[in-house]
Design a protein around this motif. Structure first.
Motif, PDB file in Angstrom:
ATOM      1  N   PRO A 153       0.712  -1.282   0.154  1.00  0.00           N
ATOM      2  CA  PRO A 153      -0.028  -0.061   0.140  1.00  0.00           C
ATOM      3  C   PRO A 153       0.657   1.326   0.106  1.00  0.00           C
ATOM      4  O   PRO A 153       1.845   1.457   0.949  1.00  0.00           O
ATOM      5  CB  PRO A 153      -0.688  -0.134   1.101  1.00  0.00           C
ATOM      6  N   VAL A 154       0.703   2.227  -0.953  1.00  0.00           N
ATOM      7  CA  VAL A 154       1.440   3.496  -1.204  1.00  0.00           C
ATOM      8  C   VAL A 154       0.215   4.580  -1.189  1.00  0.00           C
ATOM      9  O   VAL A 154      -0.894   4.400  -1.671  1.00  0.00           O
ATOM     10  CB  VAL A 154       2.405   3.234  -2.370  1.00  0.00           C
ATOM     11  N   SER A 155       1.028   5.783  -0.941  1.00  0.00           N
ATOM     12  CA  SER A 155      -0.125   6.890  -1.079  1.00  0.00           C
ATOM     13  C   SER A 155       0.218   7.701  -2.391  1.00  0.00           C
ATOM     14  O   SER A 155      -0.810   8.418  -2.898  1.00  0.00           O
ATOM     15  CB  SER A 155       0.378   7.967   0.016  1.00  0.00           C
ATOM     16  N   ASP A 156       1.216   7.453  -3.108  1.00  0.00           N
ATOM     17  CA  ASP A 156       1.471   8.100  -4.392  1.00  0.00           C
ATOM     18  C   ASP A 156       1.972   7.077  -5.506  1.00  0.00           C
ATOM     19  O   ASP A 156       3.154   6.505  -5.154  1.00  0.00           O
ATOM     20  CB  ASP A 156       2.512   9.268  -4.224  1.00  0.00           C
ATOM     21  N   VAL A 157       1.176   6.531  -6.324  1.00  0.00           N
ATOM     22  CA  VAL A 157       1.585   5.390  -7.209  1.00  0.00           C
ATOM     23  C   VAL A 157       2.931   5.891  -8.050  1.00  0.00           C
ATOM     24  O   VAL A 157       3.760   4.699  -8.235  1.00  0.00           O
ATOM     25  CB  VAL A 157       0.645   5.042  -8.249  1.00  0.00           C
ATOM     26  N   ASP A 158       3.063   7.124  -8.585  1.00  0.00           N
ATOM     27  CA  ASP A 158       3.991   7.431  -9.388  1.00  0.00           C
ATOM     28  C   ASP A 158       5.285   7.567  -8.760  1.00  0.00           C
ATOM     29  O   ASP A 158       6.181   7.075  -8.875  1.00  0.00           O
ATOM     30  CB  ASP A 158       3.795   8.759 -10.256  1.00  0.00           C
ATOM     31  N   ARG A 159       5.210   8.107  -7.435  1.00  0.00           N
ATOM     32  CA  ARG A 159       6.621   8.079  -6.633  1.00  0.00           C
ATOM     33  C   ARG A 159       6.962   6.571  -6.302  1.00  0.00           C
ATOM     34  O   ARG A 159       8.106   6.327  -6.292  1.00  0.00           O
ATOM     35  CB  ARG A 159       6.207   8.907  -5.341  1.00  0.00           C
ATOM     36  N   ALA A 160       5.960   5.722  -5.879  1.00  0.00           N
ATOM     37  CA  ALA A 160       6.293   4.502  -5.544  1.00  0.00           C
ATOM     38  C   ALA A 160       6.934   3.754  -6.934  1.00  0.00           C
ATOM     39  O   ALA A 160       7.853   2.863  -6.669  1.00  0.00           O
ATOM     40  CB  ALA A 160       5.122   3.456  -5.023  1.00  0.00           C
ATOM     41  N   LYS A 161       6.458   3.763  -8.077  1.00  0.00           N
ATOM     42  CA  LYS A 161       6.772   3.191  -9.130  1.00  0.00           C
ATOM     43  C   LYS A 161       8.185   3.688  -9.226  1.00  0.00           C
ATOM     44  O   LYS A 161       9.007   2.866  -9.817  1.00  0.00           O
ATOM     45  CB  LYS A 161       6.066   3.672 -10.442  1.00  0.00           C
ATOM     46  N   HIS A 162       8.486   4.964  -9.317  1.00  0.00           N
ATOM     47  CA  HIS A 162       9.884   5.530  -9.689  1.00  0.00           C
ATOM     48  C   HIS A 162      10.720   4.686  -8.386  1.00  0.00           C
ATOM     49  O   HIS A 162      11.911   4.278  -8.854  1.00  0.00           O
ATOM     50  CB  HIS A 162      10.044   6.974  -9.311  1.00  0.00           C
ATOM     51  N   PHE A 163      10.536   4.894  -7.186  1.00  0.00           N
ATOM     52  CA  PHE A 163      11.248   4.228  -6.175  1.00  0.00           C
ATOM     53  C   PHE A 163      11.720   2.746  -6.430  1.00  0.00           C
ATOM     54  O   PHE A 163      12.814   2.272  -6.528  1.00  0.00           O
ATOM     55  CB  PHE A 163      10.604   4.499  -4.898  1.00  0.00           C
ATOM     56  N   TYR A 164      10.527   2.026  -6.554  1.00  0.00           N
ATOM     57  CA  TYR A 164      10.932   0.470  -6.858  1.00  0.00           C
ATOM     58  C   TYR A 164      11.574   0.268  -8.239  1.00  0.00           C
ATOM     59  O   TYR A 164      12.488  -0.763  -8.340  1.00  0.00           O
ATOM     60  CB  TYR A 164       9.572  -0.222  -6.745  1.00  0.00           C
ATOM     61  N   ALA A 165      11.176   1.007  -9.401  1.00  0.00           N
ATOM     62  CA  ALA A 165      11.842   0.590 -10.687  1.00  0.00           C
ATOM     63  C   ALA A 165      13.298   1.167 -10.680  1.00  0.00           C
ATOM     64  O   ALA A 165      14.170   0.823 -11.198  1.00  0.00           O
ATOM     65  CB  ALA A 165      10.979   1.283 -11.514  1.00  0.00           C
TER      66      ALA A 165
END
Length: 134
Positions: free
Chosen positions: A11-23
């Motif tokens: 669970p994340v609050s900001d999908v784009d930020r999470a996508k950037h972090f993990y990728a």
């Protein structure tokens, strides 16, 4: 019959930020970034060499962002894994091990060398070194 874990929802609050972090920072492969109607977005990411992926998105979980703790990755070389995370700009702990249930600095024995990091929402990860395979 095999039972294989395929996906864990993070669970994340900001999908784009999470996508950037993990990728971009951690190095997971982006398998898909899909929208299902107006309400749901699913981004599936897979750690290199893993049979299990994570999903971040909207409309997929009622869990509080940052509430996942104890997610764990296993690597052959803890020092190389730490260096990779540092190069990606991830705030990662020094290599640590456990002595009588307490974290201590430095490498431990087999299966007892770790680094720890969190994603931007506070979801907690451990990276563990497995023993060398013959």
């Amino acid at each position: 019959m095999d039972w294989k874990l395929e996906v864990v929802v993070v669970p994340v609050s900001d999908v784009d930020r999470a996508k950037h972090f993990y990728a971009e920072q951690v190095g997971f492969a982006v398998d898909t970034d899909s929208r299902i109607g107006e309400e749901a977005r699913i981004v599936q990411l897979t750690p290199r060499g893993s049979g299990c992926s994570i999903i971040v998105g909207t409309g997929i979980s009622d869990s509080r962002p940052g509430s996942m703790q104890g997610l764990q990755l296993v690597v052959d070389d803890i020092d190389a894994a730490r260096a990779h995370l540092v190069a990606g700009g991830v705030d990662v702990s020094p290599v640590q091990h456990f002595e009588e249930g307490v974290k201590a600095e430095g490498r431990g024995g087999d299966w007892n060398s770790f680094v720890f990091f969190t994603d931007p929402d506070g979801n907690g990860w451990a990276v563990q070194e497995r023993p060398a395979r013959d």
